[in-house]
Write a protein that holds these residues in place. Structure first.
Motif, PDB file in Angstrom:
ATOM      1  N   VAL A  39       0.390  -1.188  -0.062  1.00  0.00           N
ATOM      2  CA  VAL A  39      -0.465   0.313   0.059  1.00  0.00           C
ATOM      3  C   VAL A  39       0.946   1.743  -0.034  1.00  0.00           C
ATOM      4  O   VAL A  39       2.102   1.689   1.049  1.00  0.00           O
ATOM      5  N   GLY A  67       2.190   4.701   0.880  1.00  0.00           N
ATOM      6  CA  GLY A  67       3.101   5.049   1.741  1.00  0.00           C
ATOM      7  C   GLY A  67       3.448   4.546   3.059  1.00  0.00           C
ATOM      8  O   GLY A  67       3.622   4.842   4.520  1.00  0.00           O
ATOM      9  N   VAL A 115      -0.979   8.422   7.770  1.00  0.00           N
ATOM     10  CA  VAL A 115      -1.649   7.513   7.445  1.00  0.00           C
ATOM     11  C   VAL A 115      -3.383   7.408   8.306  1.00  0.00           C
ATOM     12  O   VAL A 115      -2.902   7.222   9.305  1.00  0.00           O
ATOM     13  N   THR A 116      -4.377   6.934   6.818  1.00  0.00           N
ATOM     14  CA  THR A 116      -5.266   6.520   8.073  1.00  0.00           C
ATOM     15  C   THR A 116      -5.629   4.937   7.232  1.00  0.00           C
ATOM     16  O   THR A 116      -5.253   4.559   6.950  1.00  0.00           O
ATOM     17  N   THR A 124      -8.878   4.624   6.561  1.00  0.00           N
ATOM     18  CA  THR A 124      -9.647   4.326   5.321  1.00  0.00           C
ATOM     19  C   THR A 124      -8.599   4.440   4.269  1.00  0.00           C
ATOM     20  O   THR A 124      -8.222   3.237   2.880  1.00  0.00           O
ATOM     21  N   GLN A 125      -7.465   4.746   4.293  1.00  0.00           N
ATOM     22  CA  GLN A 125      -6.217   4.650   3.720  1.00  0.00           C
ATOM     23  C   GLN A 125      -5.910   3.314   2.911  1.00  0.00           C
ATOM     24  O   GLN A 125      -5.585   2.504   2.225  1.00  0.00           O
ATOM     25  N   THR A 145      -8.806   1.139   1.811  1.00  0.00           N
ATOM     26  CA  THR A 145      -8.907   1.552   0.023  1.00  0.00           C
ATOM     27  C   THR A 145      -7.899   0.917  -1.178  1.00  0.00           C
ATOM     28  O   THR A 145      -7.198   0.442  -1.629  1.00  0.00           O
ATOM     29  N   GLY A 146      -6.508   0.593   0.018  1.00  0.00           N
ATOM     30  CA  GLY A 146      -5.071  -0.082  -0.424  1.00  0.00           C
ATOM     31  C   GLY A 146      -5.095  -1.426  -0.820  1.00  0.00           C
ATOM     32  O   GLY A 146      -4.237  -2.096  -1.659  1.00  0.00           O
TER      33      GLY A 146
END
Length: 462
Positions: free
Chosen positions: A375, A377, A406-407, A409-410, A413-414
């Motif tokens: 992912v 980041g 970093v969240t 959600t991120q 999604t990744g």
């Protein structure tokens, strides 16, 4: 015959050519032969626990002459542990040969040490024949040539680097290493010694590549990169390809007790299996099957024990074997790593002991970690199974961001498209550092302890 007969051949044919380089010190083939010959003694077993140096290489070469054998210990181990292991492997038998020659191919050449659940590492033996078979296979697979200059910048006490040294001595190719690992020193060796080949772990490859790009270090002369220890992530591969654009990148799976099992060759520009668990096809001379605990072969796609049959397998353990460390299933050997075959490609899932059972679903933390590391980041990730009253266990993950915030959600999604949703972590934590054991190994248990004890090194990610 591991490499000594070949070393004598290179010393006769190319006496003044460089054989080994450690930092600013170097030896020609003739100098290495003569120095090792002067060190021959009557000990059957030599124990080495030293930092990288030319004298270390000289003693190592002398320590395996004739029917002698060598045990290489990590000099970073605590003193009492080094003393205990040294006492266990010492052999009171003496040898009388006084020449730098290879001994009986069936005789023990190297005593390897591998970490176990006890305080004292387990010890296993490798024969001279098994190493010769390994050399022939790896030279073929990696395309090692005599004009290659190999840099393995890590400690020679690690099997990856000790093997690279021995392989180069067998092949007649010059071997380079450093006194201690330093990015600047590695870059200087690449620039000034004309390094054509790197052998290193993915973490070192990322450091050299990213800092090499930032410092404009020319790596266009590197023809091949051999990486092992863990699967390459997308960030490391992308940095390595930008920094060393002409290099073929090899990664492989193996175990100390089994030697090489499978590998893959990535030509320049060839796409990586991002987030995937595949680690290539069987190595030359290696047969791979997936077997259940009774030794029955499983169908392709079914998970089970990765089992091999080859001439590279070790002779077994001298001590520390609990019956599970190295098992023989009707002539097929396994160290308990779990995986499956898919159209000839071996996929690694990890040790069964690490498996997370959540709501009746088997999840291997290794596959979660590979996906998370892909992912954008994310610097690194560790996954584990935390106790859960409803599911039995739930998947949790700690991540170290590569940069910035970093969240959750991120992360979700990744992971979409990289990992099935029923294997996604239910909780994420940001780690200030990787959870490590006292021996410097990443530990899922330490991560769970941090979470349980609300350690400030892990913070829940909303």
């Amino acid at each position: 015959m591991p490499f000594l007969d070949k070393l004598k051949l290179w010393a006769d044919e190319r006496p003044h050519h460089t054989a080994v380089v450690v930092g600013s010190s170097r030896l020609t083939w003739a100098e290495l032969r003569d120095a090792a010959t002067d060190l021959l003694d009557a000990r059957a077993t030599t124990v080495l626990a030293e930092q990288n140096s030319v004298p270390f290489i000289e003693r190592y070469v002398a320590a395996v002459a004739g029917t002698r054998r060598c045990a290489v210990l990590d000099p970073a181990w605590p003193g009492p542990m080094v003393e205990e292991v040294a006492a266990r492997v010492q052999d009171s038998t003496t040898v009388t040969d006084s020449q730098l020659l290879d001994g009986d191919p069936a005789s023990t050449f190297l005593i390897g040490l591998t970490s176990g659940t006890t305080s004292i590492p387990k010890a296993f033996a490798r024969s001279r024949r098994s190493w010769q078979v390994s050399f022939d296979a790896s030279i073929e697979f990696f395309g090692l040539e005599q004009d290659d200059r190999t840099l393995a910048p890590g400690p020679l006490s690690a099997s990856l680097n000790l093997y690279a040294l021995s392989e180069c001595l067998y092949a007649g190719a010059s071997f380079h290493t450093l006194d201690t690992f330093d990015v600047g020193d590695a870059h200087a060796a690449i620039s000034h010694d004309g390094i054509t080949r790197l052998v290193l772990a993915p973490t070192m490859l990322r450091l050299l590549s990213e800092r090499g790009l930032a410092g404009d270090v020319d790596a266009s002369g590197i023809r091949s990169i051999v990486s092992a220890g863990s699967k390459l992530d997308a960030r490391t591969l992308e940095a390595a390809r930008r920094w060393a654009p002409n290099a073929v990148i090899y990664e492989y799976y193996g175990a100390s007790e089994l030697s090489f099992v499978s590998g893959t060759r990535l030509a320049a520009g060839e796409p990586l299996d991002i987030g995937g668990t595949g680690i290539g096809r069987p190595f030359p001379g290696v047969d791979v099957r997936i077997l259940d605990d009774a030794g029955n072969e499983l169908e392709h796609g079914q998970h089970g024990n990765i089992s091999v049959r080859s001439g590279m397998v070790s002779n077994g353990y001298l001590w520390g074997d609990d019956g599970q460390a190295l098992r023989c299933l009707d002539g097929w050997y396994t160290v308990g790593d779990q995986g499956y075959l898919d159209h000839g490609t071996l996929h690694i899932l990890g040790r069964r002991a690490d498996m997370i059972i959540t709501a009746g679903k088997n999840v291997y933390p290794h596959e979660v970690e590979l996906a998370l590391a892909s992912v954008p980041g994310i610097e690194s990730a560790v996954a584990a199974g935390a106790p859960d009253d409803i599911r039995g266990q739930r998947v949790v993950a700690g991540i170290v961001p590569a940069y910035g915030a970093v969240t959750a959600t991120q992360l979700r999604t990744g992971l979409d498209g990289l990992l099935p949703r029923d294997k996604w972590p239910l909780q994420y934590f940001v780690m200030a550092e990787l959870p490590m054991t006292d021996r410097g190994k990443v530990s899922r248990k330490v991560l769970l302890d941090w979470i349980k004890n609300h350690d400030p090194r892990v913070q829940p990610l909303g």
